[in-house]
Motif scaffolding. Structure first.
Motif, mmCIF file in Angstrom:
data_model
loop_
_atom_site.group_PDB
_atom_site.id
_atom_site.type_symbol
_atom_site.label_atom_id
_atom_site.label_comp_id
_atom_site.label_asym_id
_atom_site.label_seq_id
_atom_site.Cartn_x
_atom_site.Cartn_y
_atom_site.Cartn_z
ATOM 1 N N LEU A 1 3.524 -21.336 34.566
ATOM 2 C CA LEU A 1 3.166 -21.336 33.233
ATOM 3 C C LEU A 1 3.060 -22.897 32.575
ATOM 4 N N ALA B 1 -0.535 -12.034 26.878
ATOM 5 C CA ALA B 1 -0.845 -13.052 25.934
ATOM 6 C C ALA B 1 -2.038 -13.305 25.183
ATOM 7 N N LEU B 2 -3.001 -12.823 26.100
ATOM 8 C CA LEU B 2 -4.404 -12.773 25.606
ATOM 9 C C LEU B 2 -4.517 -11.545 24.706
ATOM 10 N N LEU C 1 -4.318 -25.605 29.490
ATOM 11 C CA LEU C 1 -4.879 -25.230 28.063
ATOM 12 C C LEU C 1 -4.668 -26.322 27.154
ATOM 13 N N VAL D 1 -0.619 -13.820 31.296
ATOM 14 C CA VAL D 1 -1.870 -14.318 30.609
ATOM 15 C C VAL D 1 -2.612 -13.180 29.866
ATOM 16 N N THR E 1 -7.894 -8.502 29.893
ATOM 17 C CA THR E 1 -6.752 -8.046 29.498
ATOM 18 C C THR E 1 -6.225 -6.692 30.123
ATOM 19 N N PHE F 1 -0.225 -23.896 33.732
ATOM 20 C CA PHE F 1 -1.318 -23.387 32.971
ATOM 21 C C PHE F 1 -1.338 -23.984 31.390
ATOM 22 N N GLN F 2 -0.077 -24.061 30.900
ATOM 23 C CA GLN F 2 -0.322 -24.958 29.536
ATOM 24 C C GLN F 2 -0.727 -26.000 29.660
ATOM 25 N N LEU G 1 1.654 -14.806 36.966
ATOM 26 C CA LEU G 1 0.745 -15.646 35.692
ATOM 27 C C LEU G 1 -0.253 -14.983 35.165
ATOM 28 N N PRO G 2 -1.256 -14.430 36.199
ATOM 29 C CA PRO G 2 -2.551 -13.691 35.470
ATOM 30 C C PRO G 2 -1.802 -12.520 34.484
#
Length: 279
Positions: A237, A191-192, A244, A188, A212, A240-241, A184-185
């Motif tokens: 995910l 995505a970042l 967010l 992320v 990043t 995590f969503q 996951l990280p």
């Protein structure tokens, strides 16, 4: 000792073996003679070969450090060519599919212990190897009730000898945990990185750098890992969503208390993290 795939992890294992005097001879097995020659020049291996039988016919231990989606096939081929008393272990970032596939092969099952040293870098190749990369790092061993006890004991001793702290996990429990702590990280981070327009990068600083960093890793490596652990990564995910969405909804409402609560909870949880040693 044979290392299959002499990149960052394989090269670091070779350097650790040699610096600690744990192997009379370290052989690297790969598909690219130039990379094997480089690994030899760097001192990560004593000799390199592209011939499987030449690499394993005298090996006591074989460590498979190839991409995650190739490991099970590699283990089966290596087991068929190796001596009956060999130990084969691996360094794959996922475990359930690898272990399931290996255990369908009776010869491979008798000599294999799944493992995952939790160390790495966004850099790749033998040139990034370090003799101390694994020092103090956790190595998850993932035996099943079909894993021979003698092979497990040897695997535990091997990973400990090169500096790791070993823990034992069920293969699926490993994959569920790593989906959240590692896979996951990485998603992320990617995505970042994709969310910041190039024209704004001149204003990026430490938060962007740290958030990043792992997005600079090898794409093929991480695509293979994601596709080997899709169920657990999708679940991670989704959670995590949801988090967010809580931040987004609090912003939309101007809810200072909720934003502060989210940040405070995150800070407290982050404070419980004991980071691995940096080299």
């Amino acid at each position: 000792m044979t290392i299959v795939g002499v990149g960052l992890i394989g090269g670091s294992i070779g350097l650790a073996l040699k610096s600690r005097g744990l192997a009379d001879r370290v052989i690297g097995l790969g598909r690219d003679t130039e990379r094997l020659d480089e690994a030899k020049r760097l001192g990560t291996i004593d000799e390199g070969t592209t011939e499987l039988h030449d690499a394993v016919d005298q090996a006591d231990i074989v460590v498979v450090c190839t991409p995650t989606d190739r490991i099970a096939d590699d283990v089966r081929r290596l087991a068929a060519a190796s001596r009956p008393e060999v130990l084969i272990t691996d360094a794959g970032s996922t475990k359930r599919r690898i272990v399931d596939a290996v255990e369908r092969d009776d010869r491979a099952r008798r000599v294999f212990v799944g493992a995952h040293p939790l160390a790495g870098s966004e850099r790749r190749g033998a040139a990034a190897s370090r003799a101390d990369l694994l020092d103090g790092r956790v190595c998850a061993l993932t035996p099943t009730n079909r894993t021979p006890s003698d092979r497990f004991s040897r695997a535990e001793s091997f990973w400990s000898a090169i500096g790791c702290r070993t823990v034992t996990l069920d293969p699926d429990a490993h994959d569920e945990a790593l989906a959240r702590t590692s896979h996951l990280p990485h998603v992320v981070a990617a995505a970042l990185a994709l969310s910041i327009p190039a024209e704004h990068l001149s204003l990026a600083a430490g938060a962007y750098r740290d958030g990043t960093r792992v997005a600079a890793s090898d794409p093929d490596l991480w695509v293979a890992i994601f596709l080997e652990n899709p169920e657990h990564l999708r679940s991670a995910l989704e959670d995590f969503q949801e988090t967010l969405d809580r931040f987004k909804d609090a912003l939309q409402r101007g809810d200072r208390d909720e934003l502060r609560s989210l940040w405070s909870d995150a800070k407290a949880l982050r404070g419980r993290f004991d980071p691995p040693p940096r080299h």
